[in-house]
Scaffold this active site. Sequence first.
Site, PDB file in Angstrom:
ATOM      1  N   ARG A 116      -4.652 -22.626 -43.785  1.00 17.58           N
ATOM      2  CA  ARG A 116      -3.407 -21.870 -44.028  1.00 17.58           C
ATOM      3  C   ARG A 116      -3.043 -20.920 -42.882  1.00 17.58           C
ATOM      4  O   ARG A 116      -2.297 -19.964 -43.068  1.00 17.58           O
ATOM      5  CB  ARG A 116      -3.465 -21.101 -45.345  1.00 17.58           C
ATOM      6  CG  ARG A 116      -3.541 -22.011 -46.551  1.00 17.58           C
ATOM      7  CD  ARG A 116      -2.922 -21.361 -47.767  1.00 17.58           C
ATOM      8  NE  ARG A 116      -2.858 -22.311 -48.859  1.00 17.58           N
ATOM      9  CZ  ARG A 116      -3.816 -22.501 -49.739  1.00 17.58           C
ATOM     10  NH1 ARG A 116      -4.913 -21.770 -49.669  1.00 17.58           N
ATOM     11  NH2 ARG A 116      -3.685 -23.385 -50.678  1.00 17.58           N
ATOM     12  N   LYS A 138       8.184 -22.302 -32.224  1.00 15.66           N
ATOM     13  CA  LYS A 138       8.536 -23.539 -32.937  1.00 15.66           C
ATOM     14  C   LYS A 138       7.408 -24.539 -32.721  1.00 15.66           C
ATOM     15  O   LYS A 138       7.080 -24.867 -31.575  1.00 15.66           O
ATOM     16  CB  LYS A 138       9.819 -24.140 -32.376  1.00 15.66           C
ATOM     17  CG  LYS A 138      11.078 -23.615 -32.995  1.00 15.66           C
ATOM     18  CD  LYS A 138      12.238 -24.466 -32.517  1.00 15.66           C
ATOM     19  CE  LYS A 138      13.551 -23.916 -32.981  1.00 15.66           C
ATOM     20  NZ  LYS A 138      14.673 -24.678 -32.399  1.00 15.66           N
ATOM     21  N   GLU A 180      15.647 -27.960 -19.068  1.00 18.34           N
ATOM     22  CA  GLU A 180      15.628 -26.788 -19.960  1.00 18.34           C
ATOM     23  C   GLU A 180      15.986 -25.518 -19.175  1.00 18.34           C
ATOM     24  O   GLU A 180      16.501 -24.562 -19.749  1.00 18.34           O
ATOM     25  CB  GLU A 180      14.260 -26.639 -20.635  1.00 18.34           C
ATOM     26  CG  GLU A 180      13.907 -27.769 -21.607  1.00 18.34           C
ATOM     27  CD  GLU A 180      14.632 -27.687 -22.961  1.00 18.34           C
ATOM     28  OE1 GLU A 180      15.494 -26.814 -23.156  1.00 18.34           O
ATOM     29  OE2 GLU A 180      14.331 -28.536 -23.837  1.00 18.34           O
ATOM     30  N   LYS A 222      14.856 -16.325 -23.252  1.00 17.68           N
ATOM     31  CA  LYS A 222      14.403 -16.837 -24.555  1.00 17.68           C
ATOM     32  C   LYS A 222      13.816 -15.718 -25.413  1.00 17.68           C
ATOM     33  O   LYS A 222      14.037 -15.673 -26.632  1.00 17.68           O
ATOM     34  CB  LYS A 222      13.391 -17.978 -24.364  1.00 17.68           C
ATOM     35  CG  LYS A 222      13.044 -18.626 -25.693  1.00 17.68           C
ATOM     36  CD  LYS A 222      12.559 -20.039 -25.590  1.00 17.68           C
ATOM     37  CE  LYS A 222      12.320 -20.600 -26.985  1.00 17.68           C
ATOM     38  NZ  LYS A 222      11.868 -21.977 -26.993  1.00 17.68           N
ATOM     39  N   GLU A 232      15.939 -19.045 -36.349  1.00 11.71           N
ATOM     40  CA  GLU A 232      17.084 -19.890 -36.033  1.00 11.71           C
ATOM     41  C   GLU A 232      18.149 -19.913 -37.133  1.00 11.71           C
ATOM     42  O   GLU A 232      18.678 -20.967 -37.472  1.00 11.71           O
ATOM     43  CB  GLU A 232      16.601 -21.326 -35.747  1.00 11.71           C
ATOM     44  CG  GLU A 232      17.588 -22.138 -34.954  1.00 11.71           C
ATOM     45  CD  GLU A 232      17.061 -23.518 -34.624  1.00 11.71           C
ATOM     46  OE1 GLU A 232      16.423 -23.653 -33.583  1.00 11.71           O
ATOM     47  OE2 GLU A 232      17.281 -24.447 -35.411  1.00 11.71           O
ATOM     48  N   ARG A 236      19.662 -18.021 -32.287  1.00 16.27           N
ATOM     49  CA  ARG A 236      18.695 -18.952 -31.683  1.00 16.27           C
ATOM     50  C   ARG A 236      19.250 -20.375 -31.597  1.00 16.27           C
ATOM     51  O   ARG A 236      18.771 -21.178 -30.798  1.00 16.27           O
ATOM     52  CB  ARG A 236      17.379 -18.931 -32.461  1.00 16.27           C
ATOM     53  CG  ARG A 236      16.307 -19.765 -31.780  1.00 16.27           C
ATOM     54  CD  ARG A 236      14.930 -19.549 -32.322  1.00 16.27           C
ATOM     55  NE  ARG A 236      13.951 -20.370 -31.605  1.00 16.27           N
ATOM     56  CZ  ARG A 236      12.656 -20.226 -31.674  1.00 16.27           C
ATOM     57  NH1 ARG A 236      12.152 -19.282 -32.444  1.00 16.27           N
ATOM     58  NH2 ARG A 236      11.846 -21.016 -30.989  1.00 16.27           N
ATOM     59  N   ASN A 240      19.626 -24.796 -28.776  1.00 14.61           N
ATOM     60  CA  ASN A 240      19.745 -26.233 -29.031  1.00 14.61           C
ATOM     61  C   ASN A 240      20.846 -26.872 -28.192  1.00 14.61           C
ATOM     62  O   ASN A 240      21.179 -28.043 -28.391  1.00 14.61           O
ATOM     63  CB  ASN A 240      20.022 -26.482 -30.519  1.00 14.61           C
ATOM     64  CG  ASN A 240      18.873 -25.991 -31.368  1.00 14.61           C
ATOM     65  OD1 ASN A 240      17.718 -26.113 -30.971  1.00 14.61           O
ATOM     66  ND2 ASN A 240      19.178 -25.396 -32.504  1.00 14.61           N
ATOM     67  N   HIS A 243      20.774 -30.520 -27.225  1.00 13.83           N
ATOM     68  CA  HIS A 243      19.698 -31.170 -27.971  1.00 13.83           C
ATOM     69  C   HIS A 243      20.194 -32.088 -29.091  1.00 13.83           C
ATOM     70  O   HIS A 243      19.414 -32.881 -29.616  1.00 13.83           O
ATOM     71  CB  HIS A 243      18.730 -30.122 -28.529  1.00 13.83           C
ATOM     72  CG  HIS A 243      17.820 -29.562 -27.474  1.00 13.83           C
ATOM     73  ND1 HIS A 243      18.284 -28.913 -26.356  1.00 13.83           N
ATOM     74  CD2 HIS A 243      16.457 -29.572 -27.362  1.00 13.83           C
ATOM     75  CE1 HIS A 243      17.252 -28.545 -25.606  1.00 13.83           C
ATOM     76  NE2 HIS A 243      16.140 -28.923 -26.186  1.00 13.83           N
ATOM     77  N   HIS A 247      18.013 -35.359 -29.048  1.00 12.51           N
ATOM     78  CA  HIS A 247      17.086 -35.788 -30.102  1.00 12.51           C
ATOM     79  C   HIS A 247      17.458 -37.178 -30.603  1.00 12.51           C
ATOM     80  O   HIS A 247      16.576 -37.986 -30.940  1.00 12.51           O
ATOM     81  CB  HIS A 247      17.081 -34.776 -31.252  1.00 12.51           C
ATOM     82  CG  HIS A 247      16.358 -33.499 -30.895  1.00 12.51           C
ATOM     83  ND1 HIS A 247      16.358 -32.392 -31.705  1.00 12.51           N
ATOM     84  CD2 HIS A 247      15.600 -33.165 -29.816  1.00 12.51           C
ATOM     85  CE1 HIS A 247      15.644 -31.423 -31.141  1.00 12.51           C
ATOM     86  NE2 HIS A 247      15.171 -31.871 -29.996  1.00 12.51           N
ATOM     87  N   HIS A 260      11.618 -35.689 -22.753  1.00  8.55           N
ATOM     88  CA  HIS A 260      12.511 -34.804 -23.504  1.00  8.55           C
ATOM     89  C   HIS A 260      13.588 -34.197 -22.584  1.00  8.55           C
ATOM     90  O   HIS A 260      14.781 -34.202 -22.907  1.00  8.55           O
ATOM     91  CB  HIS A 260      11.694 -33.700 -24.188  1.00  8.55           C
ATOM     92  CG  HIS A 260      12.538 -32.688 -24.893  1.00  8.55           C
ATOM     93  ND1 HIS A 260      13.360 -33.016 -25.950  1.00  8.55           N
ATOM     94  CD2 HIS A 260      12.723 -31.354 -24.664  1.00  8.55           C
ATOM     95  CE1 HIS A 260      14.001 -31.925 -26.363  1.00  8.55           C
ATOM     96  NE2 HIS A 260      13.637 -30.912 -25.594  1.00  8.55           N
TER      97      HIS A 260
HETATM   98  N1  GLY Z   1      13.476 -25.164 -28.008  1.00 11.62           N
HETATM   99  C1  GLY Z   1      14.476 -24.463 -28.724  1.00 11.62           C
HETATM  100  C2  GLY Z   1      13.933 -23.254 -29.437  1.00 11.62           C
HETATM  101  O1  GLY Z   1      12.811 -22.858 -29.203  1.00 11.62           O
HETATM  102  O2  GLY Z   1      14.623 -22.702 -30.238  1.00 11.62           O
END
Ligand code: GLY
Length: 366
Positions: A116, A138, A180, A222, A232, A236, A240, A243, A247, A260
Amino acid sequence: MITVSFACDDGVAPYRIGEGLLPEIAGLLAEDLNGRRAFVVTDTNVGPLYGEEIAGRLEAPCLQLPAGEEHKRWRSVERIAQWLLAHDAERGSLLVAVGGGVVTDIAGFAAAVTLRGLPWVAVPTTLLGMVDAALGGKTGIDLDEGKNLVGAFWAPRAIVADPLVLATLDRRQLRAGLAEVVKSAMIAPSSLEHILDSHLAPVAAGDPLQAQELVAGCARVKSEIVGLDARESGPRQALNLGHTLAHGLEAATSYAGFLHGEAVAWGLLAVLRLARDRGLLSTADALAWADRIRFLAPLPALSGLGWDEVAPYIARDKKRERGRVGWVLPRLGGVVLDVAVSGPEAAAVYAQLQSLPADGPFTALF
Ligand code: GLY
């Protein structure tokens, strides 16, 4: 050494960035270790280069996962959990993930769910990991249904990046990481555009020693965004940018067709076109960004991948709300969140992308 602070459950996680930090890892993590046992998770590419050495310095056992996005699956998480338990890991143990975004995503998720929740530390060894994937907590894995569809927000309690390791990163991976970086600069041009313009070309040409400032600049951007919105629900979502299509491309090719960052590069071109068409960016600004994206080329061609193969994955994007996927689009000085893009409009832009030369220039898009 540059230190950028990230929020984590226990308060603040330091992100230490500096040439020659890896041999110092035991000292850098002394407070985090503080009597805890460490466990290093890496992959078969990074293990022989850095993972085993770090494990030696931390007197930790070392697990090497098979390398590649196609292994970012449940079975890898189960393998890490069983390995930890076989070595008598406890809730106080420290998992240290050494590798690119795939390793830090899987290992961070395994840390989130084993017993956990174990504390963990990220040691990103790719540019993409240093500027994005390892930062902000993330973690997760891919399913057949789409990328990163299972995961947890579980922030590392420390991050350590040594740009010297980028010297062993192949050029394709280095360019993919720059996608990125360009994304971050599109989100926060006032902080990053000038660093980008002085450092993009040398890094793309294979001079990783120029990467430190880019890494630190992206990390600051960031950290600020994640500090506002760790989970998010709002700001946040800016991260994306590019993305939504990316994706879809990755999932439609079973995670084997694109790195990626390469998929993100196509995704950034798509959102530039959508933004220009909406008057959010001038053609001149869109062209300037497309010129920068040229440093990321050659990209894997889209010609053999039909929109009908990609679109279903976009429709299932995990950012979908009330049945609709909101796109992030660039605008002058930043981004706009949650923009509706119709299926036919996205399909038309995709067709335009397919007609571009994969090695650039991408100017014909505008
Ligand atoms: N890679 C996008 C984020 O960390 O929100």
